[in-house]
Design an enzyme around this catalytic site. Structure first.
Site, PDB file in Angstrom:
ATOM      1  N   SER A   1       0.748  -1.167   0.120  1.00 10.14           N
ATOM      2  CA  SER A   1      -0.053   0.021  -0.027  1.00 10.14           C
ATOM      3  C   SER A   1       0.821   1.170   0.117  1.00 10.14           C
ATOM      4  O   SER A   1       2.068   1.232   0.571  1.00 10.14           O
ATOM      5  CB  SER A   1      -0.980   0.074   1.239  1.00 10.14           C
ATOM      6  OG  SER A   1      -1.197   1.477   1.743  1.00 10.14           O
TER       7      SER A   1
ATOM      8  N   LYS B   1       0.684  -3.849   4.741  1.00 13.28           N
ATOM      9  CA  LYS B   1      -0.461  -4.395   4.087  1.00 13.28           C
ATOM     10  C   LYS B   1      -0.116  -5.392   2.911  1.00 13.28           C
ATOM     11  O   LYS B   1       0.933  -5.070   2.325  1.00 13.28           O
ATOM     12  CB  LYS B   1      -1.394  -3.461   3.511  1.00 13.28           C
ATOM     13  CG  LYS B   1      -2.699  -3.682   3.229  1.00 13.28           C
ATOM     14  CD  LYS B   1      -3.712  -2.546   3.413  1.00 13.28           C
ATOM     15  CE  LYS B   1      -5.196  -2.807   3.065  1.00 13.28           C
ATOM     16  NZ  LYS B   1      -5.408  -2.711   1.750  1.00 13.28           N
TER      17      LYS B   1
ATOM     18  N   ARG C   1     -18.771  -4.692 -47.481  1.00 13.16           N
ATOM     19  CA  ARG C   1     -18.063  -4.174 -46.439  1.00 13.16           C
ATOM     20  C   ARG C   1     -18.728  -3.260 -45.796  1.00 13.16           C
ATOM     21  O   ARG C   1     -19.230  -2.204 -46.330  1.00 13.16           O
ATOM     22  CB  ARG C   1     -16.491  -3.574 -46.981  1.00 13.16           C
ATOM     23  CG  ARG C   1     -15.659  -3.126 -46.036  1.00 13.16           C
ATOM     24  CD  ARG C   1     -14.280  -2.732 -46.347  1.00 13.16           C
ATOM     25  NE  ARG C   1     -14.032  -3.561 -47.320  1.00 13.16           N
ATOM     26  CZ  ARG C   1     -12.992  -3.049 -48.146  1.00 13.16           C
ATOM     27  NH1 ARG C   1     -12.533  -1.972 -48.013  1.00 13.16           N
ATOM     28  NH2 ARG C   1     -12.581  -3.793 -49.269  1.00 13.16           N
TER      29      ARG C   1
END
Lengths: 390, 390, 390, 390
Positions: D259, D265, D299
């Site tokens: 973090s 963390k 097309r």
């Protein structure tokens, strides 16, 4: 309407059902008849019933929409040839869709206010109920459940603000190509035609707008607003489902669902059904947008027909979810003991940031920042959106 | 089922209706009962009817699915407590969905073969019907209508090949968490449980597969195949709608739709309704995929519930469109005179490339390249896909 | 930014490029530094350049976002440890996204006004240019090209009105879990923290709002507004492409595209590219909505990361399309002779409805209904939306 | 390619980048040149580099695609006027897309096999690692982690089987309208033209197929297969993210993300990024399907142009996710102690069903049903899909 494929469907009662759509189309023809001939005493409303649905639906494919069949029926049963004169099929279908949508919005607005009341209560009541904030699934810093409820409320205020900003729903009256040529021919001039269109719209309680046969933003604007709610309810459902996991146990639905085989199980059913709506709604709105972008000519070759089912599903599902979300929030059980216990267990993690800032980091309750002020702000904002909440 | 929101809906008759879904669920319980107790003479099939739909649907929300209510009803009416024993709700719902889907696929397969016959005829019959090829809306070089029909046929062969490659539809029998624990407990062992599961699947005419409560690829695989058809039919609808424009007039639907106000109008209604399906189907499949990706745990918290309505809509719409496409192609009117006239008008443009290659460029009919061989190849490919077309 | 996969991409210049996003993130850090220490003379802006992109991107995966790597770089190069102190990664990414989005919106607003001018001119100039209205691909009743342009303008006014109603774009400053705990710790109190957040937002020219880490409606609201434009431009592109078909020839792009093999071909390239955007944009918005609905906890586990690419693509494509649509409308060539000829050819069809109403039905020009008034209304509405158009 | 908006993007290296696409287009022109003139010694490959990207991209808008600009450059630098003669822009773009896609598929296949190995190991190693099955977020009955891994493996086998069933990727060689008219003109006949097309395809290592300019199922088929993987990886990411929650703690990524503000963390970053892909991929496939359904004429007028960016994004993201999923599974840490502890805590719930069946219900380990057999079946199935896994 019973629908095993969408549990909770009954909550939408007869909103946007086939019967309601049929009745709305008849109402449009009635309003136009009265606008065209103010003294008429003809009443079309009782001439068509749900018993006609099957044959009308069967006839609908021949023209691609159900109006021709309906008009023939109304003319035959009323003996009035003037029914529908001056309108085009799209006028009738679009205005009827709008009438159905309005009923859905009314119902949603009602349940949204229930949600607002519940959220105001939860946010205020749990101002100091400390719990772990979780980011990327992991414990982060402390927060309060009051703030979590306040961010839900913040979302509800935003979605409601957005719905309130939507333009008022208009009738569609334009004739074959949106020029009002037939109404003008019949009324004896364009001013009279425009006046009739206004009159008909007002009889239906709808706004007056220029024809929008290929300018579909009025529908997509409302659809997007419905999805904004779906996003919010999906998020709330997700949060509740997560926090209802037995390992977490900080929230619980008031009345959980049971299992067909496992005794004693209490599932977060409303949350689950709200998540369902959150996963489904964006697809319907995307379909409406693709259709809007393909709305060429003066009536498009498929895009218009694409809208009806998508709008019906989105609106009905929204009514259901609005009611479910209100029930969920009104009945939500908050286990503040579990929250408090967890804050103790997670204390070292929750206060690590504070310590890294040089703070004491000894008590998660002392690291809540502006949570309290943010709750107050959310409550104040809500008080502006729903004037009579308190 | 009458549905004013989706003209043509009747073409799907009772496929994937609520009644059909309910009956399918009862069939699943019956098959399981018989597999569990081969000598049973209990017949559940007549015990539940469409009259029970409303109450079952109303009960469905409590658990999030209609199975608990159904099981209670079946047990009460049959007096057999053993109904459903060993199964879980998802077993019943998923297997019933599969049974409904199978009926839809059978019907689609039938109409696809009609389409193949019509396309083979069109491609063969119009081998030399020269028309302008159009690229980016503008005249390009010459082609033949036979080749255009052949590219439609090429798409039909591809979509059919893909559907044929889908794994056979399996029953879902796994118990509460896909381990067959309850069946094993009841049957007295895992081998007996697996054997019962196989027996039940076979009684339903379904394939045997390991439980797929959270591995949803069998559904998305079929959904994607249905969307492949939707793409093709949408393309055909688009081509026909374009070439039916009055300024072009090279194609015309056999029976055009009329207008509620303009006499004499002949709209390409089937084409329009096919385009509708092509615009709608991808959204349903995307919803099913998002749900598949969210299918966590041993039964997901909302993703599963998301599937039912999306799959029902996609399948029913597909049945409708398959039938409409067959009608469209069987009745298609090809105006070779208009094509020939246009080739004359556009001659200078259509042969410009040939001249730039140093060719004569004096006759569009002499600049068709391998059109003929490509038609033959498409016909040969079709003969492999549909063995008994000729 | 050169992108062969999205012709026209250069029109968006450096808007929402990686370089622009990086610069925006640095600006956020700078604003926060200044808000935290008003007297600072540290300037971060030149410390990071496009040369750092590759290594920052490579580092971004470790944390799931590029902020940690950027902060490390900024701290190292500036020697200032206080960079980023009090913020969280999401604060920086979200605020930078908003800064990029704002630039996109500014550019779009500029080009939308160009479109408005062009449409006002077209609608006014072609008030009496009669042409066939087309419904479901077929000739219906007469209309004017002025009215068609007016309905495009009506759509532009609606989309612009909607964009104008969007809430002002806010900065995101909330710290790890949206409580402003770290800012409060560093600033010595919550009032000081909120004041710093306000100060930082103002330095960036952004609005102040409560943290919105999991309340994503500010993004979806803007995304939906962008899709509203995409719908409109897709519709305009579709109309122009259709009416540019050689058999119709009523419209033509000012400068058509050529072909790599066919000499003399003039393709409606801008229309084609606008249709592309109309087909693509709804998918990106749907992705943003699904992500918003999955935004659980205090920072979601994947939903947040889903947004960046979708928002970037939608915004850049919108800038490109806004510019293309302006060029298309400014250069649009209206062939009133072809329209007039066609009205003659189609006369019998175009006046059939009038005759069925008992009218003369001898001249399409006499069956235009309120077309003129509707044009005037659209022009008046536009004059309210864009005050200084005239 | 560095992309801050999609962390992990570097894992796709140069696959489907602009440079790769440009090189692929040059390879197509080279193969065609050699097929047309087998003795040629011209080598186009070094004549164009990444330095040309900006000007080619800028030129691409004029025609709507980058081929004309590229051809002009190649002709000028090579001095060979015959470059591209006989081809059309779509031939070059489509074949180049296919070449890029093939490289993506090769890479994905490699990483999928890594995943298969890891899953086989996990399923086998954890045959008896009992854990709670969870349905609708709640504890249900017991299962094993081996069976969970086996259901992931079951999904991987299914997705791989589906990808293996896709038709081999073909070159696109059809000339302006898919008739091979220009090749036939240049080669002196249709047989020679078809032979050249075959030759060119083989030089590129691609399959030979009839032109597919408007029959786009080869692309959607592959796109759907990629989404099938996305669904699976999203599901695995979701499962791992859930079971990595600190309150659950039964799984953990080998190397968690950190973090920017909270020390210590460990986020399940790979899981989060896989969920991102699962939320994003369906939208891209839906866009490709809508485009396929809109592929009219010889097309299409926008649908073709819609595909390039969607396919590029889907393919690159898939390469990234394949690699991330392999890393995730190879490094996955299974905390069997936590699982065992939880089974004790949850024992009463996990065995409730067994007791209701009349079983002992005293030990969750005795209520695993056919888990073991199902693992074995998944391993056997995998051994058939990946022959040399062991």
């Amino acid at each position: 309407m019973a629908d095993l494929f969408w549990p909770g469907s009954e909550r939408a009662h007869d909103i946007f059902t086939n019967e309601a759509f049929l009745a709305a189309m008849v109402n449009v023809e009635q309003a136009w008849l009265e606008a065209s001939d103010p003294g008429t005493e003809v009443c079309l409303v009782d001439l068509v019933t749900g018993d006609d649905l099957a044959s009308l639906a069967a006839d609908a494919e021949a023209d691609g929409n159900p109006v021709s069949g309906l008009v023939a029926l109304l003319r035959r049963r009323s003996g009035v040839k003037g029914v529908h004169r001056g309108l085009t099929s799209q006028d009738v279908v679009d205005t009827a869709l709008v009438l159905c949508l309005r009923r859905a919005l009314d119902r949603i607005t009602f349940d949204v206010e229930r949600q607002a009341r519940a959220l105001v209560r939860l946010a205020a009541h749990h101002r100091t109920s400390v719990m772990p904030a979780r980011t990327l699934t992991q414990w982060a810093v402390p927060t309060t459940f009051g703030l979590k409820a306040a961010t839900w409320l913040q979302g509800l205020s935003a979605a409601t603000g957005r719905l309130n900003q939507c333009r008022p729903l208009p009738a569609q009256i334009g004739g074959a190509a949106g020029t009002l040529a037939a109404p003008a021919e019949l009324a004896g001039g364009t001013e009279a035609a425009l006046s009739r269109a206004t009159d008909a719209a007002q009889r239906l309680g709808l706004a007056v707008a220029p024809p929008w046969h290929t300018e579909r933003s009025i529908l997509t604007e409302h659809a997007d607003a419905l999805v904004a709610f779906a996003d919010l309810w999906g998020r709330i459902g997700g949060d509740v489902a997560l926090l209802s996991r037995p390992e977490i146990g900080e929230l619980r639905e008031g009345a959980g669902g049971s299992s067909s085989t496992m005794p004693g199980k209490a599932n977060p059913v409303l949350s689950v059904l709200l998540r369902r709506h959150g996963l489904t709604a964006p697809g319907h709105a995307a379909t409406l947008h693709v259709a809007a972008a393909a709305s060429v000519d003066e009536r498009p070759d498929g895009a218009w027909h694409t809208e009806w089912d998508a709008l019906r599903s989105l609106a009905r599902h929204s009514v259901v979810a609005a009611s479910q979300a209100a029930d969920l929030l009104e009945g939500l059980v908050v286990n503040t003991d579990r929250m408090a216990e967890r804050v103790v267990v997670a204390a070292s993690t929750l206060t690590a940031e504070q310590r890294s800032m040089g703070g004491a980091g000894d008590d998660a309750s002392n690291y809540l920042g502006a949570a309290d002020q943010l709750i107050t702000a959310a409550l104040e904002r809500a008080a502006l959106v729903w004037r009579d909440l308190a």
